[in-house]
Design a protein around this motif. Structure first.
Motif, PDB file in Angstrom:
ATOM      1  N   UNK A 231       8.139   3.293  10.016  1.00 46.31           N
ATOM      2  CA  UNK A 231       7.717   4.374  10.172  1.00 46.31           C
ATOM      3  C   UNK A 231       7.478   5.089   9.336  1.00 46.31           C
ATOM      4  N   UNK A 232       8.629   5.580   8.090  1.00 48.37           N
ATOM      5  CA  UNK A 232       8.163   5.958   7.131  1.00 48.37           C
ATOM      6  C   UNK A 232       7.212   5.530   6.106  1.00 48.37           C
ATOM      7  N   UNK A 233       6.328   5.831   6.685  1.00 51.23           N
ATOM      8  CA  UNK A 233       5.056   4.731   5.845  1.00 51.23           C
ATOM      9  C   UNK A 233       5.047   5.611   4.224  1.00 51.23           C
ATOM     10  N   UNK A 234       5.862   7.237   4.012  1.00 50.99           N
ATOM     11  CA  UNK A 234       5.718   7.507   2.387  1.00 50.99           C
ATOM     12  C   UNK A 234       6.554   6.638   1.717  1.00 50.99           C
ATOM     13  N   UNK A 235       7.662   6.066   2.862  1.00 53.64           N
ATOM     14  CA  UNK A 235       8.800   5.449   1.728  1.00 53.64           C
ATOM     15  C   UNK A 235       8.085   4.379   1.835  1.00 53.64           C
ATOM     16  N   UNK A 236       7.570   3.193   2.920  1.00 53.26           N
ATOM     17  CA  UNK A 236       7.252   1.808   2.587  1.00 53.26           C
ATOM     18  C   UNK A 236       6.593   1.754   1.470  1.00 53.26           C
ATOM     19  N   UNK A 237       5.461   2.972   1.057  1.00 51.50           N
ATOM     20  CA  UNK A 237       4.582   3.194  -0.139  1.00 51.50           C
ATOM     21  C   UNK A 237       4.840   2.674  -1.580  1.00 51.50           C
ATOM     22  N   UNK A 238       6.632   4.126  -1.740  1.00 49.94           N
ATOM     23  CA  UNK A 238       7.156   4.192  -2.620  1.00 49.94           C
ATOM     24  C   UNK A 238       8.294   2.743  -2.919  1.00 49.94           C
ATOM     25  N   UNK A 239       8.573   2.211  -1.650  1.00 53.94           N
ATOM     26  CA  UNK A 239       8.746   0.969  -2.289  1.00 53.94           C
ATOM     27  C   UNK A 239       7.872   0.094  -3.036  1.00 53.94           C
ATOM     28  N   UNK A 240       6.961  -0.394  -1.869  1.00 50.91           N
ATOM     29  CA  UNK A 240       5.693  -0.996  -2.860  1.00 50.91           C
ATOM     30  C   UNK A 240       5.568  -1.029  -3.924  1.00 50.91           C
ATOM     31  N   UNK A 241       5.185   0.022  -4.644  1.00 53.52           N
ATOM     32  CA  UNK A 241       5.285   0.802  -5.771  1.00 53.52           C
ATOM     33  C   UNK A 241       6.127   0.430  -6.984  1.00 53.52           C
ATOM     34  N   UNK A 242       7.067   0.874  -6.357  1.00 53.55           N
ATOM     35  CA  UNK A 242       8.328  -0.091  -7.170  1.00 53.55           C
ATOM     36  C   UNK A 242       8.183  -1.662  -6.820  1.00 53.55           C
ATOM     37  N   UNK A 243       8.299  -2.446  -6.666  1.00 48.80           N
ATOM     38  CA  UNK A 243       7.867  -3.519  -5.928  1.00 48.80           C
ATOM     39  C   UNK A 243       7.185  -4.108  -7.624  1.00 48.80           C
ATOM     40  N   UNK A 244       6.023  -3.264  -7.255  1.00 48.42           N
ATOM     41  CA  UNK A 244       5.100  -4.203  -8.172  1.00 48.42           C
ATOM     42  C   UNK A 244       4.966  -3.891  -8.991  1.00 48.42           C
ATOM     43  N   UNK A 245       5.243  -2.538  -9.423  1.00 49.96           N
ATOM     44  CA  UNK A 245       5.630  -2.638 -10.536  1.00 49.96           C
ATOM     45  C   UNK A 245       6.874  -2.945 -11.357  1.00 49.96           C
ATOM     46  N   UNK A 246       7.703  -3.680 -10.664  1.00 54.08           N
ATOM     47  CA  UNK A 246       8.668  -4.633 -10.923  1.00 54.08           C
ATOM     48  C   UNK A 246       8.468  -5.620 -11.298  1.00 54.08           C
ATOM     49  N   UNK A 247       7.012  -6.347 -11.192  1.00 52.95           N
ATOM     50  CA  UNK A 247       6.454  -7.757 -10.856  1.00 52.95           C
ATOM     51  C   UNK A 247       7.054  -8.308  -9.664  1.00 52.95           C
ATOM     52  N   UNK A 248       7.150  -8.041  -9.117  1.00 54.89           N
ATOM     53  CA  UNK A 248       7.945  -8.732  -7.967  1.00 54.89           C
ATOM     54  C   UNK A 248       7.016  -8.368  -6.837  1.00 54.89           C
ATOM     55  N   UNK A 249       7.051  -8.981  -5.331  1.00 54.32           N
ATOM     56  CA  UNK A 249       6.658  -9.263  -4.430  1.00 54.32           C
ATOM     57  C   UNK A 249       7.217  -8.485  -3.439  1.00 54.32           C
ATOM     58  N   UNK A 250       6.573  -7.603  -1.972  1.00 57.78           N
ATOM     59  CA  UNK A 250       7.416  -7.426  -0.583  1.00 57.78           C
ATOM     60  C   UNK A 250       7.786  -7.740   0.471  1.00 57.78           C
ATOM     61  N   UNK A 251       8.798  -7.791   0.933  1.00 54.28           N
ATOM     62  CA  UNK A 251       8.583  -8.507   1.903  1.00 54.28           C
ATOM     63  C   UNK A 251       8.671  -7.995   3.443  1.00 54.28           C
ATOM     64  N   UNK A 252       7.813  -8.283   4.505  1.00 56.65           N
ATOM     65  CA  UNK A 252       8.446  -7.342   5.492  1.00 56.65           C
ATOM     66  C   UNK A 252       8.871  -8.279   6.406  1.00 56.65           C
ATOM     67  N   UNK A 253       8.786  -7.350   7.696  1.00 55.80           N
ATOM     68  CA  UNK A 253       8.961  -8.580   8.498  1.00 55.80           C
ATOM     69  C   UNK A 253       7.837  -8.588   9.588  1.00 55.80           C
ATOM     70  N   UNK A 254       7.467  -9.001  10.808  1.00 61.58           N
ATOM     71  CA  UNK A 254       6.478  -8.524  11.634  1.00 61.58           C
ATOM     72  C   UNK A 254       6.106  -7.628  12.184  1.00 61.58           C
ATOM     73  N   UNK A 255       7.618  -6.809  12.315  1.00 66.47           N
ATOM     74  CA  UNK A 255       7.530  -5.101  13.084  1.00 66.47           C
ATOM     75  C   UNK A 255       7.005  -4.199  12.028  1.00 66.47           C
ATOM     76  N   UNK A 256       7.428  -4.195  10.669  1.00 67.97           N
ATOM     77  CA  UNK A 256       7.061  -3.770   9.675  1.00 67.97           C
ATOM     78  C   UNK A 256       5.204  -3.910   9.220  1.00 67.97           C
ATOM     79  N   UNK A 257       5.310  -5.320   9.748  1.00 67.48           N
ATOM     80  CA  UNK A 257       3.527  -5.586   8.918  1.00 67.48           C
ATOM     81  C   UNK A 257       2.500  -4.951  10.319  1.00 67.48           C
TER      82      UNK A 257
END
Ligand SMILES: [Zn+2]
Ligand SMILES: [Zn+2]
Length: 423
Positions: A231-257
């Motif tokens: 629910x800390x959407x700002x942080x999820x965006x930070x994690x997603x951006x760091x993931x993408x810029x590292x050439x990786x894929x972000x995995x989330x569970x059903x709750x987060x999705x």
């Protein structure tokens, strides 16, 4: 009785919050009618403990003079008493907050699906009896969070809610400092960072958090587990951006999705994106089956991965992680060379669950490194906001250190919980 108290002024009573962080409850009265701002559960309390219910006529039993409850944002320390409120009491909140609570309800205890009586929209006035409420969208670790300006009986009150100036929406904070609410009689200002941060210190920005996460991801060979609130959407965006810029894929569970889907915002990561995938842990598969949540799962069918995918190439993934997922990851055999990061308030590591997670990770040879920034404004930012608003009186709230306010801010009046005062 209540009606006779109306003497042409708006009165205020903070039931909880003048001396503590969490469980905020504010009651306003004008012309014999009343309105609640937030109705939170203290951080360490249980909702079925009668001691946490404030003495507000109309909260748990119908009482016509209580017109409703305005919730600034979706953190439990601001809405957690909702399950105890009378079901006919009108509730006002942001649209996305309503959707996020509904999305969380199947997964999180005591979260209810609530149909709001009206919605908070940035800058759009809302009339509730004698109260004219104007919400201002703010930068906070909860999505869809508002500060409130309330005018009644010729008095104007500004309640900061929870806010900060160093997140992904810092321009909202700067806009508020540049164009503050005018002619404010009383300002209720949150002071979470007092006692936690030096007067001249600042918190890292979300961009800095993103950079630090990216450095850790890039220097890891295995899967990177990042424990953060979905629910800390700002942080999820930070994690997603760091993931993408590292050439990786972000995995989330059903709750987060589901939380991400509930934002209904095209710029926020979704499982429909090519570099965001869903992993369904065993306890959620059981829940889907037992509670008939296949329609929920179906929303995310295009981006599903399975234990064998994680095991085949763990270094391809960054996992938005919670302690309850560890057993599944161990079973998936994907933790060789893994790294674990705690990206939320470090204080949670001192409770039973936090200690349990640290111990469980240590057992498999993983340290837990903290990379986090606060959801609350630094003292310097609070001072800038207070100077801009320049209220006739400034009342500390959401703080453990009200006694320090007078040395940091002008016109401070420290109030006690339960005391009525005129705005
Ligand atoms: Zn909050
Ligand atoms: Zn709070």
């Amino acid at each position: 009785m209540l009606r006779q108290r109306g003497n042409g002024r708006m009165r205020v009573r903070v039931h909880r919050g003048t001396q503590q962080i969490g469980g905020t409850v504010i009651e306003l009265e004008a012309s014999g009618q009343r309105l609640l701002l937030d109705c939170g559960l203290p951080l360490d309390a249980e909702v079925d403990d009668a001691a946490v219910i404030p003495a507000v006529p109309g909260l748990t039993e119908p009482e016509a003079s209580l017109l409703g409850m305005v919730l600034t944002h979706g953190h439990r320390d601001h809405w957690g008493l909702l399950p105890r409120a009378h079901p006919a009491l009108p509730i006002y909140m942001g649209r996305a907050t309503e959707r996020i609570l509904a999305a969380a309800a199947p997964f999180v205890p005591d979260v209810q699906t609530i149909k709001a009586a009206g919605y908070l929209c940035d800058g759009q006035g809302l009339t509730i009896g004698p109260f004219a409420v104007t919400p201002s969208l703010v930068d906070h670790s909860a999505y869809d969070a508002y500060a409130l300006t309330v005018e009644a009986s010729g008095r104007r009150l500004f309640y900061s809610g929870d806010l900060r100036g160093h997140g992904r929406k810092s321009q909202l904070f700067e806009a508020m400092v540049a164009r503050p609410p005018q002619r404010i009689d009383a300002m209720l200002l949150e002071g979470s960072s007092l006692g936690r941060l030096g007067q001249y210190d600042r918190f890292p920005t979300e961009d800095e958090i993103e950079a630090r996460l990216m450095e850790r991801i890039r220097t890891s060979s295995g899967i990177v587990l990042i424990a953060a609130s979905a629910q800390n959407i700002d942080r999820v965006v930070s994690i997603y951006r760091a993931t993408k810029r590292s050439g990786r894929t972000l995995v989330v569970d059903l709750y987060a999705a589901e939380i991400l889907r509930a934002t209904e915002r095209a710029t926020i990561p979704q499982t429909t994106w090519p570099d965001v995938v869903l992993f369904t842990p065993q306890h959620q598969r059981v829940k889907i089956k037992n509670e008939g949540l296949f329609h929920v799962l179906d929303q995310h069918r295009n981006g599903r991965i399975f234990p064998e995918d994680l095991a085949a190439a763990p270094g391809r993934f960054v996992f938005l992680f919670r302690g309850s997922l560890l057993a599944d990851l161990k079973r998936a055999n994907c933790l060789a060379g893994a790294r674990a990061i705690w990206s939320q308030w470090a204080g949670y590591l001192n409770d039973e669950r936090g200690k349990g997670l640290v111990a469980a990770l240590a057992e498999i040879g993983l340290d837990l490194e903290v990379i986090h920034t606060s959801g609350h404004a630094s003292i310097a930012d609070l001072q800038r906001l207070a100077r801009a608003v320049a209220p006739r009186s400034l009342v500390p709230i959401h703080t453990y250190d009200a006694a320090r306010f007078p040395e940091l801010f002008d016109n401070v009046v420290v109030r006690r919980d339960g005391e009525w005062w005129e705005a």
